[in-house]
Scaffold this motif. Structure first.
Motif, short mmCIF file in Angstrom:
data_model
loop_
_atom_site.label_atom_id
_atom_site.label_comp_id
_atom_site.label_asym_id
_atom_site.label_seq_id
_atom_site.Cartn_x
_atom_site.Cartn_y
_atom_site.Cartn_z
N UNK A 50 -48.23 -22.66 -67.10
CA UNK A 50 -47.51 -22.58 -65.85
C UNK A 50 -48.23 -21.81 -64.74
N UNK A 51 -49.42 -21.31 -65.00
CA UNK A 51 -50.23 -20.75 -63.92
C UNK A 51 -51.68 -20.61 -64.37
N UNK A 52 -52.55 -20.48 -63.37
CA UNK A 52 -53.96 -20.23 -63.66
C UNK A 52 -54.28 -18.81 -63.30
N UNK A 53 -55.11 -18.20 -64.08
CA UNK A 53 -55.41 -16.79 -63.89
C UNK A 53 -56.89 -16.59 -63.58
N UNK A 54 -57.15 -15.82 -62.52
CA UNK A 54 -58.51 -15.39 -62.20
C UNK A 54 -58.55 -13.88 -62.28
N UNK A 78 -41.66 -42.74 -71.42
CA UNK A 78 -40.81 -42.17 -70.38
C UNK A 78 -41.65 -41.76 -69.18
N UNK A 79 -41.02 -41.37 -68.08
CA UNK A 79 -41.76 -40.85 -66.92
C UNK A 79 -41.70 -39.33 -66.96
N UNK A 80 -42.82 -38.72 -66.66
CA UNK A 80 -42.87 -37.27 -66.68
C UNK A 80 -42.94 -36.72 -65.25
N UNK A 81 -42.34 -35.58 -65.06
CA UNK A 81 -42.36 -34.95 -63.74
C UNK A 81 -43.56 -34.01 -63.64
N UNK A 82 -44.15 -34.01 -62.46
CA UNK A 82 -45.32 -33.16 -62.26
C UNK A 82 -44.90 -31.77 -61.81
N UNK A 83 -45.61 -30.81 -62.31
CA UNK A 83 -45.33 -29.44 -61.91
C UNK A 83 -46.56 -28.84 -61.24
#
Length: 321
Positions: free
Chosen positions: A272-276, A211-216
Motif C-alpha cells: 500500500x505504499x513505497x518507501x524511500x 473478475x474485474x479488479x480495482x486499481x489502487x
DNA sequence: GAAGCGTGGTG
DNA sequence: TCACCAAGCTT
C-alpha cells in the motif's frame, strides 16, 4: 446440453488425479495443526515460498500446537521472518495458546484469532472432512468466470461455492479447485480448452473480463533512518504498532542530526505504499539509553526486509574503509 | 465495504 | 523499473 453436477465432479476429480499437486506435504497429513499452519502460511503467499523456505523449518521448531503455544512470541516471529504479514504469526501463536486442540466446526474456528471465513472452511474441509467449499483467490476467479461475475460480493461467491462443492469428496474437490485456478484458470492466458469445468463455464469466451479488479494508488513515503552506533554496535528497537509488529528495526527521525553521516538510500515496495529511506550514521560519544546489538546479535533478531537492506548498506559502507 | 497489512515472482 | 498478483484477516 445439460451437464449434471455429478459429471462435473467426476471431471474435476479425474483432472486432479492426473494433474493435481498431490504431493504437497499438507495434503498428506491428518494432523489438523499441520494443515492449519499451512493455511495460515499460504494466506496471500505463494506455495513455492511456503514449501521451500518456511513450512518444514517452522514445524521442526514447533512440532505441535502445544509447543507453539508455549514458545516465546519472539521465537515464532524469528521463524516467520521474511514471510510477511506478521500479525499472522502473532495470531497463530495466540490461537495455539488458547486451545489444546483445534475445533472442528466452522463457527468455532472463526472465533480464533487469525482464522477468517476461508481458513475456517479450509481447516474444516481438509482436517475434518466437512462437506464445505473453500473460497480463496483461485476458486474466486473460477467462480467469477463460471457465472460471468465481474464484482461479486463474498456473500454471492459463497452461495455459488456451496452450490458447486462436491459433498461426497470435499477434500479432493477443494484441492482440485485451487490447483485448477492456479494452473488452468490463470489470471492471464487461461487454458480453457484443458479445463474440467469447460462445459458449464459461461465466461470461457472472454475470461479476461471476469473478475474485474480495482486499481489502487500507491503513495511514496520518505523517511530518514538514523543508525545510532556505539562501540561498533547498532541500536535497534522492537516495533509495537500493527506495521511489522514485533519485529526489530532502526529508528526513523524527522530531521537528521548535523553530525550524522549520510551513507545512502534504501528503497522498498509494500502493498500500500513505497518507501524511500535516506540512511545516516551517527557515532555516539557516550552510550545512549538504547539497546545496542552487534551484527552477530542482530542476525538472531526478527528483522523486516527493509531493515535487513539497511544493515547490508551499513556493512557495505564500513567495508570500504 | 474499504483500507491496512509484507514479500517475492512475473511480465 | 513498475504494476500486478499470490491458499486473506482485521478493523
Amino acid at each position: 446440453m445439460n451437464i449434471s453436477y455429478a459429471q462435473i465432479h467426476k471431471n474435476i476429480h479425474f483432472w486432479y488425479q492426473k494433474y493435481g499437486r498431490l504431493d504437497l506435504p499438507w495434503r498428506n497429513t491428518k494432523d489438523a495443526y499441520e494443515i492449519y499452519l499451512s493455511e495460515v502460511m499460504l494466506q496471500q503467499t505463494q506455495v513455492k515460498t511456503v514449501l521451500e523456505r518456511y513450512y518444514f523449518p517452522f514445524l521442526k521448531k514447533f512440532p505441535t500446537l502445544k509447543a507453539l503455544g508455549s514458545a516465546p512470541l519472539d521465537d515464532v516471529l524469528k521463524m516467520w521472518e521474511g514471510l510477511g504479514y506478521y500479525s499472522r504469526a502473532k495470531n497463530l501463536h495466540k490461537t495455539a495458546s488458547m486451545v489444546s486442540t483445534l475445533p472442528e466446526e466452522i463457527e468455532a474456528l472463526k472465533k480464533l484469532p487469525g482464522i477468517g471465513e476461508n481458513t475456517a472452511h479450509a481447516v474444516a474441509a481438509f482436517a475434518f472432512k466437512k462437506p464445505v467449499p473453500v473460497m480463496e483467490a483461485n476458486v474466486k476467479r473460477i467462480l467469477c468466470r463460471l457465472h460471468k461475475l465481474k464484482t461479486p460480493t463474498d456473500k454471492k461467491l459463497w452461495e455459488v461455492a456451496y452450490t458447486l462443492v462436491d459433498t461426497n469428496n470435499p477434500f479432493d474437490y477443494n484441492q482440485a479447485m485451487m490447483d485448477i485456478g492456479a494452473t488452468v484458470c490463470r489470471v492471464k492466458d487461461p487454458s480453457c480448452d484443458l479445463c474440467p469445468l469447460h462445459s458449464i463455464c459461461q465466461g470461457k469466451e472472454e475470461p479476461a473480463l471476469y473478475p474485474t479488479k480495482k486499481k489502487r494508488l500507491v503513495p511514496t513515503r520518505e523517511e530518514h533512518i538514523m543508525l545510532s552506533v556505539y562501540n561498533e554496535k547498532l541500536s535497534l528497537t522492537q516495533r509495537s504498532g500493527k506495521f511489522l509488529h514485533g519485529l526489530w528495526g532502526f529508528e526513523s527521525i524527522e530531521v537528521p542530526l548535523c553530525a550524522a553521516e549520510y551513507i545512502g538510500e534504501v528503497r522498498h515496495a509494500y502493498t500500500h505504499f513505497k518507501l524511500k529511506c535516506k540512511v545516516y550514521v551517527y557515532h555516539e560519544v557516550n552510550k545512549a539509553e538504547k539497546d545496542y546489538f552487534s551484527i552477530e546479535e542482530i542476525v538472531k533478531l526478527a528483522v523486516s526486509k527493509v531493515d535487513d537492506k539497511i544493515v547490508k548498506l551499513y556493512l557495505d559502507t564500513i567495508q570500504r574503509y
